[in-house]
Design an enzyme around this catalytic site. Structure first.
Site, PDB file in Angstrom:
ATOM      1  N   HIS A  70       7.656  12.724 -15.124  1.00 37.67           N
ATOM      2  CA  HIS A  70       7.344  11.605 -16.344  1.00 37.67           C
ATOM      3  C   HIS A  70       7.133  12.601 -17.481  1.00 37.67           C
ATOM      4  O   HIS A  70       6.693  13.679 -17.355  1.00 37.67           O
ATOM      5  CB  HIS A  70       5.867  11.064 -15.772  1.00 37.67           C
ATOM      6  CG  HIS A  70       5.507   9.864 -16.591  1.00 37.67           C
ATOM      7  ND1 HIS A  70       4.885  10.196 -17.864  1.00 37.67           N
ATOM      8  CD2 HIS A  70       5.536   8.824 -16.330  1.00 37.67           C
ATOM      9  CE1 HIS A  70       4.535   8.982 -18.301  1.00 37.67           C
ATOM     10  NE2 HIS A  70       4.874   8.098 -17.539  1.00 37.67           N
ATOM     11  N   ASP A 118       1.086  16.101  -9.971  1.00 40.72           N
ATOM     12  CA  ASP A 118       0.981  14.971 -10.617  1.00 40.72           C
ATOM     13  C   ASP A 118       0.931  13.798  -9.515  1.00 40.72           C
ATOM     14  O   ASP A 118       1.634  13.420  -9.143  1.00 40.72           O
ATOM     15  CB  ASP A 118       2.026  14.791 -11.566  1.00 40.72           C
ATOM     16  CG  ASP A 118       1.741  13.224 -12.284  1.00 40.72           C
ATOM     17  OD1 ASP A 118       1.009  12.356 -12.041  1.00 40.72           O
ATOM     18  OD2 ASP A 118       2.807  12.848 -13.393  1.00 40.72           O
ATOM     19  N   GLN A 131       1.348   8.408  -8.995  1.00 34.57           N
ATOM     20  CA  GLN A 131       1.930   7.435  -8.284  1.00 34.57           C
ATOM     21  C   GLN A 131       1.679   7.762  -6.746  1.00 34.57           C
ATOM     22  O   GLN A 131       2.032   6.838  -5.891  1.00 34.57           O
ATOM     23  CB  GLN A 131       3.383   7.639  -8.484  1.00 34.57           C
ATOM     24  CG  GLN A 131       3.775   7.165  -9.704  1.00 34.57           C
ATOM     25  CD  GLN A 131       3.766   6.085 -10.252  1.00 34.57           C
ATOM     26  OE1 GLN A 131       3.733   4.971  -9.337  1.00 34.57           O
ATOM     27  NE2 GLN A 131       3.639   5.781 -11.569  1.00 34.57           N
ATOM     28  N   LYS A 146      -3.664   3.008 -12.149  1.00 37.59           N
ATOM     29  CA  LYS A 146      -2.597   2.750 -11.288  1.00 37.59           C
ATOM     30  C   LYS A 146      -3.180   2.828  -9.755  1.00 37.59           C
ATOM     31  O   LYS A 146      -2.223   2.696  -9.028  1.00 37.59           O
ATOM     32  CB  LYS A 146      -1.591   4.024 -11.410  1.00 37.59           C
ATOM     33  CG  LYS A 146      -0.776   4.036 -12.672  1.00 37.59           C
ATOM     34  CD  LYS A 146       0.214   4.982 -12.697  1.00 37.59           C
ATOM     35  CE  LYS A 146       0.601   5.600 -14.025  1.00 37.59           C
ATOM     36  NZ  LYS A 146       1.384   4.587 -14.668  1.00 37.59           N
ATOM     37  N   CYS A 162       9.530   6.277 -19.238  1.00 36.23           N
ATOM     38  CA  CYS A 162       9.038   7.453 -19.761  1.00 36.23           C
ATOM     39  C   CYS A 162       9.332   8.721 -18.678  1.00 36.23           C
ATOM     40  O   CYS A 162       8.662   9.769 -18.675  1.00 36.23           O
ATOM     41  CB  CYS A 162       7.279   7.580 -19.726  1.00 36.23           C
ATOM     42  SG  CYS A 162       6.586   6.458 -20.824  1.00 36.23           S
TER      43      CYS A 162
END
Lengths: 423, 149
Positions: free
Chosen positions: A140, A217, A220, A243, A381
Site C-alpha cells: 500500500h 503492516d 489487512q 479496519k 492506494c
C-alpha cells in the site's frame, strides 16, 4: 438470471450451523440494517473500512457520557477512570497481538502513522547513505512513501521485491535482494489490493539473518486472522482499528521493547516527557515517550471493545466463514464472461479484485452502487500493484464475517446488469 | 436503474466504446497530460491552434466510460472554435455537471454535451467528466501537466 454456472454454485456448502451463527452477527451492526433507495445495503468494502458493532459504539458513548477526562494527568475520579479504561485497551491490544508487555504497544492514529513513526524514529536514526530498505511490489502507498521519504533524507536506497502473475511474492527474489546493507524490511502481512497472505514469519527470519529490522503492516490481517508477534518474531507490527470493527482515528504500533527504548520520540509535547527545562528534556518511559499530546482516548476504548467483540466470535470461526465466502465468490465471479480476477495467490484473504472486459472499474462501482452494493473501485492506494498487472484500476469486493452468500449472489446478478448497460 | 440511464446515455456509451479523435497527434503544437489522482486515470490532449482558432484536437489515454466519452465529445465540439469560445464552453459544461440536481439550465450551445446532464446526480463522477476539459485548459495555457484536484 440463473445461468449454468450458477447451478453449479448451488452445490457449494452454504449453510452449516456455524455460518448461521455468524450471520446473526449482522444484527449487531446498526449500519448494516439500512436500505438505500429501498434496497437493503450489501456492504462489500471491508478492506477499506469495516462497519462498527453496537458494543463499540456503546463503549465510546459511555466514555463520553460518564468518564470523559484527560488521561495520566488528573487526580480526580473521572481522570482515574478514563486512564484505567485507556490502559485496559492497551492491554487488550497486547493480548490480541501476543506481545510480551503492554508498554510495547503505542497508540497511533492508524497503520499509516505507525509506519511513519518507525520510518522517522527508527529509520532516520539508523539509516545511512548506501543502506537499503526492502519492501515488496504489493505494498500500500502507506508502506512505500514513508520509506521513500527517509531514504531520500538519508541517501539510502529503496529496493522492491517483485511478485509473480498470481500476486505472490517471489521469495527467492526477496532472498536475493536481502544483503548486509539491508537495514530495514517493511512488508504487508496481507495485500489490500490482492488479498495475498505473505509468509511473514519466514520472510522475517530471512531478514533477521542479514541483520535487518522488520516491520509488518497488519492493517489487512488483524480483521481476518490471529496474529502472534512473538511467533512472527517481527520487530514492529502496525494495524488500524477502523479496519477491524473499531472506530476511525486509532490504531496501534507494536515494537520490541528493546528497540523502542533506543528510538527517539516521533513528536514532542505533553505526556511524553518526564521533566522539561529550557536546557533539557527527559523523555517519559515507554510507551508514553511516543504518545505526545492528549491521545484518542475514546478511540482506544472503542478499539478495546472491538477486540472484545472479535474475541467473542473467535478467529477460527471468522477464518472458516470468510474462506467459504472467498471460495464461493471466486467461483461465482470467475464464471462471468469477460471477468478477470486480479490476484490469485494460493494463500489469500477474503478480497477479490477484478476487472471486466470493456467496462472501467469506476463504471462498475457506480452501477452496483445504484443497487445498494458498496464495493471499491480504483487503484486501492497501490498503484505499483496495478502497474504490475497492467491495469489502471480494479473493482474490489472484500468480505467480513457478517457477509453472506446472498450478498455475493446480489453482486454477481448486478454485474450482469453492468454488462447489459455496456452491451 | 432510471438514474443510471440518465448517466449512461446512449451517446455516452457510444463515445466511450468508439471514442472519436482518439489518437496521438505527433505534430500537435500544444500537448498536456491530465491526471485524476483519485482513480489514477491519465489523459493526454493534443491541440493545434492557428490564429486563435482550434484547427485540430485529439486525445489519448485510459479512463472510465464517463471520462472517455467526455473527451471524445469535447474534441468533436471544439474543432473550428476560437480559444475564447472553447473556454466559454468549458464554463457551461462545468456548470452543467456541477449544478444542484433539478436546477440545471442546459445551454443550447452545449449541443451533444448536454448528454452529461446526469453527472450532477453523481458528484463523485464530476471529476471523470471534467478531466478532459481541465487538460484542455492546461494545454491552452501552455501547461504540460494538470490534475483534477
Amino acid at each position: 438470471m440463473i445461468r449454468s454456472g450458477d447451478m453449479e454454485l448451488q452445490n457449494l456448502p452454504k449453510g452449516d450451523d456455524s455460518v448461521k451463527d455468524l450471520l446473526q452477527t449482522r444484527d449487531d451492526f446498526p449500519a448494516l440494517q439500512q436500505s438505500l433507495q429501498g434496497k437493503p445495503l450489501v456492504y462489500l468494502d471491508n478492506a477499506a473500512t469495516t462497519q462498527t458493532p453496537r458494543s463499540v459504539i456503546e463503549a465510546i458513548k459511555n466514555f463520553y457520557e460518564c468518564h470523559k477526562a484527560n488521561v495520566h494527568r488528573g487526580v480526580h475520579q473521572l481522570s482515574i477512570r478514563a486512564t484505567k479504561q485507556y490502559e485496559q485497551a492497551r492491554s487488550k491490544v497486547q493480548r490480541l497481538l501476543g506481545a510480551k508487555d503492554a508498554h510495547e504497544i503505542v497508540f497511533v492514529r492508524g497503520a499509516t502513522e505507525g509506519i511513519n513513526l518507525v520510518a522517522n524514529s527508527y529509520g532516520l536514526q539508523h539509516l545511512q547513505a548506501g543502506d537499503e530498505v526492502l519492501i515488496t511490489e504489493m505494498e500500500h502507498h502507506s508502506n512505500i512513501v514513508p520509506w521513500q521519504m527517509v531514504c531520500e533524507k538519508r541517501g539510502a536506497k529503496l529496493k522492491v521485491a517483485p511478485m509473480n502473475e498470481k500476486g505472490e511474492l517471489l521469495v527467492e527474489e526477496y532472498a536475493r535482494l536481502l544483503n548486509p546493507k539491508t537495514r530495514m524490511v517493511a512488508l504487508a502481512h496481507i495485500s489490500n489490493a490482492l488479498g495475498t497472505i505473505n509468509p511473514v514469519a519466514e520472510l522475517t527470519a530471512m531478514a533477521h539473518k542479514q541483520g535487518a529490522v522488520v516491520l509488518i503492516d497488519g492493517a489487512q490481517a488483524v480483521p481476518h486472522m490471529a496474529v502472534d508477534v512473538l511467533d512472527l518474531d517481527c520487530d514492529f507490527y502496525v494495524f488500524s482499528s477502523h479496519k477491524a470493527f473499531g472506530p476511525t482515528g486509532i490504531g496501534a504500533l507494536y515494537g520490541k521493547g528493546a528497540l523502542l527504548e533506543t528510538m527517539q520520540p516521533y513528536q514532542g509535547g505533553g505526556d511524553m516527557i518526564s521533566s522539561v527545562t529550557f536546557d533539557k528534556t527527559t523523555y517519559n518511559r515507554l510507551p508514553y515517550k511516543f504518545e505526545a499530546g492528549t491521545p484518542n482516548v475514546a478511540g482506544a476504548i472503542g478499539l478495546g471493545a472491538a477486540i472484545d467483540y472479535l474475541g467473542a466470535i473467535g478467529y477460527d470461526a471468522i477464518a472458516a466463514h470468510e474462506q467459504r465466502l472467498l471460495e464461493y465468490g471466486t467461483r461465482a465471479l470467475a464464471a462471468i464472461d469477460g471477468l478477470r480476477i486480479i490476484g490469485t495467490a494460493a494463500a489469500k484473504a477474503s478480497v477479490i479484485s477484478f476487472v471486466l472486459e470493456g467496462v472501467h472499474p469506476h463504471d462498475i462501482g457506480t452501477i452496483v452502487d445504484q443497487e445498494a452494493i458498496a464495493i471499491r473501485a480504483g487503484h486501492h492506494c497501490a498503484q505499483p500493484t496495478m502497474q504490475h498487472f497492467g491495469v489502471p484500476a480494479t473493482a474490489r469486493a472484500s468480505f467480513a464475517f457478517y457477509n453472506s452468500f446472498e450478498d455475493i449472489d446480489r453482486l454477481v446478478a448486478t454485474i450482469h446488469k453492468v454488462q447489459e448497460v455496456f452491451a | 436503474m432510471s438514474d443510471l440511464r440518465e448517466l449512461y446515455q446512449e451517446v455516452i456509451i457510444d463515445h466511450s466504446k468508439r471514442p472519436r479523435n482518439f489518437h496521438v497527434m505527433p505534430d500537435a503544437k500544444q500537448i498536456s497530460v491530465g491526471h485524476n489522482p483519485l482513480c489514477g486515470d491519465k489523459m493526454t490532449v493534443f491541440l493545434k491552434v492557428d490564429d486563435g482558432r482550434i484547427t485540430d484536437v485529439s486525445f489519448d489515454g485510459t479512463g472510465c466510460a464517463i471520462s472517455m466519452a467526455s473527451a471524445s465529445l469535447m474534441t468533436e465540439s471544439l474543432k473550428g472554435k476560437s480559444v475564447a469560445e472553447a473556454v466559454q464552453l468549458f464554463g457551461m459544461f462545468h456548470e452543467l455537471v456541477t449544478s444542484e440536481p433539478g436546477q440545471i439550465k442546459i445551454a443550447e450551445a452545449l449541443g451533444k454535451l448536454a448528454a452529461f446532464a446526469g453527472v450532477c446526480e453523481f458528484p463523485i463522477r464530476v471529476k471523470c467528466a471534467s478531466l478532459a476539459w481541465h487538460t484542455l485548459r492546461a494545454a491552452l495555457e501552455g501547461k504540460q501537466e494538470t490534475t483534477t484536484e
